[in-house]
Write an enzyme that holds these catalytic residues in place. Structure first.
Site, PDB file in Angstrom:
ATOM      1  N   LYS A 244       1.060  -1.080  -0.507  1.00 24.73           N
ATOM      2  CA  LYS A 244       0.206   0.113   0.104  1.00 24.73           C
ATOM      3  C   LYS A 244       1.318   1.489   0.080  1.00 24.73           C
ATOM      4  CE  LYS A 244      -4.508  -1.930   2.635  1.00 24.73           C
ATOM      5  NZ  LYS A 244      -5.147  -1.784   2.475  1.00 24.73           N
ATOM      6  N   ARG A 318     -10.624 -11.532   2.083  1.00 22.45           N
ATOM      7  CA  ARG A 318     -11.507 -12.328   1.957  1.00 22.45           C
ATOM      8  C   ARG A 318     -10.491 -14.203   2.068  1.00 22.45           C
ATOM      9  NH1 ARG A 318     -12.179  -9.457  -3.547  1.00 22.45           N
ATOM     10  NH2 ARG A 318     -11.301  -7.430  -2.170  1.00 22.45           N
TER      11      ARG A 318
END
Length: 465
Positions: A244, A318
Site C-alpha cells: 500500500k 477474503r
C-alpha cells in the site's frame, strides 16, 4: 474489560441536576409557563431551543439549578444521531436527569448516546477527561443499555489500539479475556499447526509476520439456536508485496475491525445471557512483507478444496475469512454472520457511516433493516448479483481473489466469500468501515462499531428467541 471501566448510569438516588429537553415547536409554550426570572434569563442569553443548544440556569444562590437543551425541529434529527450526547461536551462534569418528551426508541437512543458520549481512548494518555453522569431514565432497560455500551466500547478500544500492541497475540488475549469473563471456551490454532489443521490460506497470509497467524475459536452457551460470528482479524495490513502507499497504510490498525465488532457483539450477547449457542471465529494475522510472503500469481489451496489465484496480496481479508467460513459451514449454524473491513468499494458506494450487508435471505434482510432503523445503527442491503460470478473465476484456478477492472468490488468480494458457505441456510456478510473519520455526537474520531446493535436487536426475531 475491567469492571471499573464499564459505562454505567448514576445510581437512581443520586443528586442530579434536571436536564430539560425542549423541542423547538413547543418551546414558546414551555417558556411561557416558567417563572419570570427564568424567562428573563433565557431571553437575555438568546436561547431558542435549536438542536444541541445548551443553557445553564443558575439558582438563587448562583449554583447550577437546571440545564436546558434545545431539541430543534424533527427535520434536524434526520441529519444525525445521538443528539443528547451533544450535551456532554458542554457539561463535562456533574450528574443529570433527563426531563422532557422523549420516550421509546428516542429515549433509548438518548440514554445509550450519553454512555457512548463519555468514551475516550485514553490508554496512552496521562489523564482521562472528566465525564458527566446520567441517572438512568425511567422506562429504559438500564442493564441492557449498559451491556450494549460496554460491547461497543470494547470494539472501539480494540480498533484504536495500534498494531504494536494489538497484533495476533494481543487479539488472542482479548478473546481469551472475554471468554474468561463469561465462561466461554477458547481454542487457538497457531503457526504451522494451521497447515496440519487444514487452514492453508490463513497460514499463507500471515506467515511473513513476526507474530504467527492463528485461528481463534470461542464457544459459549449450551441451549437454543446456533449463531456463528466470523470476524476479519488482520491486525495490520501493509498490502503485502502489493504494498500500500503510505497514505493508505496509515489507518490499517483498523483492519481487524470485523474481529473487534464481532467481539463487541459477543460481549453484548453473553452479558445479556441470550438463550442461544454462540460461536466466534477470528482468523488473526498480520499481512506483512518478508522473503516468505505470499506472492501475486500464487495459487493457494483452501480448506474448502477450492483453489484461489492471488492477483493482489492486498485482497487478503477474503482469503483468511474463507478458511474460517468453511470451518463454520462444516457444522451449519442457524445463522452465520461475517463482519469485515473488506473493500474500499463499499466506502465509495455508501460512505463511512452506512454499513452494507449481503444476504440471499429476504426475511433476515428485512429484520436487520428494521432493527437498524429502530436502534439508530443504519444498514443498507446490497445485492449478491450472481451474473458477476464470472468476474471471480480465473482461467487457471477456481477463484480469483482480486478481479481486474475495478468494478463492483464489494459485490465480488461478497460473492467470493459466499462460495465458502454452501450448507448454512442463512448467511449474512457485512462490509464495514469500522472508523469514524470526523467526531460526531457519541462517536469521537477513531474506531467505531457498525452493525452490531442492529444484529443484536434483530436476533430475537431471526432466531425465534
Amino acid at each position: 474489560m475491567p469492571s471499573d471501566t464499564l459505562p454505567r448510569f448514576a445510581p437512581p438516588d443520586a443528586a442530579a441536576t434536571p436536564l430539560h429537553i425542549l423541542p423547538q415547536d413547543t418551546f414558546a409554550d414551555w417558556l411561557g409557563a416558567q417563572p419570570e426570572r427564568l424567562q428573563a434569563w433565557v431571553e437575555s442569553c438568546g436561547f431558542r431551543a435549536g438542536l444541541g443548544e445548551i443553557l445553564r440556569v443558575p439558582g438563587d444562590d448562583g449554583a447550577l439549578s437546571a440545564v436546558l437543551m434545545g431539541w430543534g425541529k424533527p427535520a434536524a434529527h434526520a441529519r444525525g444521531r445521538f443528539a443528547v450526547a451533544r450535551a456532554l461536551s458542554a457539561l463535562k462534569t456533574g450528574t443529570y436527569k433527563l426531563d422532557g418528551p422523549l420516550e421509546g426508541d428516542d429515549l433509548n437512543e438518548a440514554a445509550l448516546g450519553w454512555l457512548l458520549g463519555g468514551y475516550a481512548f485514553d490508554r496512552y494518555a496521562t489523564q482521562s477527561p472528566p465525564t458527566a453522569k446520567l441517572v438512568a431514565p425511567a422506562g429504559i432497560d438500564a442493564a441492557r443499555i449498559e451491556a450494549i455500551a460496554a460491547g461497543e466500547i470494547l470494539t472501539r478500544n480494540l480498533i484504536n489500539t495500534p498494531a504494536a500492541d494489538m497484533g495476533p497475540e494481543a487479539l488472542e488475549q482479548a478473546v481469551r479475556d472475554l471468554g474468561a469473563a463469561f465462561g466461554a471456551e477458547v481454542i487457538s490454532t497457531i503457526g504451522d499447526d494451521l497447515l496440519t489443521a487444514n487452514f492453508p490460506m490463513i497460514h499463507a497470509v500471515g506467515r511473513a509476520a513476526e507474530q504467527a497467524p492463528r485461528l481463534l475459536d470461542m464457544t459459549w452457551g449450551d441451549t437454543g439456536p446456533t449463531l456463528t460470528l466470523v470476524g476479519k482479524g488482520v491486525c495490520f495490513d501493509t498490502g503485502g508485496l502489493n504494498l500500500k502507499p503510505g497514505a493508505s497504510m496509515g489507518l490499517m490498525k483498523k483492519d481487524m475491525g470485523g474481529a473487534a465488532t464481532v467481539l463487541g457483539l459477543a460481549h453484548m450477547i453473553m452479558a445479556l445471557n441470550l438463550p442461544l449457542r454462540l460461536r466466534v471465529l477470528i482468523p488473526a494475522v498480520e499481512n506483512a512483507v518478508a522473503g516468505n510472503a505470499f506472492r501475486p500469481g500464487d495459487i493457494l489451496s483452501s480448506r474448502k478444496g477450492l483453489s484461489v489465484e492471488v492477483n493482489n496480496t492486498d485482497a487478503e481479508g477474503r482469503l483468511v475469512l474463507a478458511d474460517a467460513l468453511a470451518l463454520a459451514d462444516e457444522t451449519p449454524p442457524d445463522l452465520m454472520i461475517c463482519m469485515a473491513t473488506l473493500t474500499g468499494a463499499a466506502r465509495v458506494a455508501l460512505g463511512p457511516d452506512l454499513a452494507p450487508f449481503y444476504t440471499d435471505d429476504a426475511d433476515v434482510a428485512a429484520s436487520l433493516a428494521v432493527a437498524g432503523t429502530r436502534v439508530r445503527d443504519p444498514l443498507w442491503r446490497m445485492p449478491l448479483h450472481r451474473p458477476y460470478d464470472t468476474m471471480i473465476e480465473p482461467k487457471i484456478a477456481d477463484l480469483d481473489n482480486a478481479p481486474s477492472g475495478g468494478m463492483a468490488g464489494s459485490i465480488t468480494a461478497a460473492l467470493f466469500l459466499d462460495r465458502f458457505v454452501t450448507d448454512t441456510a442463512r448467511f449474512v456478510h457485512f462490509d464495514i468501515y469500522g472508523w469514524q473519520p470526523t467526531a460526531q455526537p457519541a462517536r469521537p474520531k477513531g474506531g467505531v462499531g457498525m452493525g452490531a446493535r442492529a444484529i443484536l436487536e434483530a436476533l430475537p426475531e431471526v432466531l425465534n428467541l
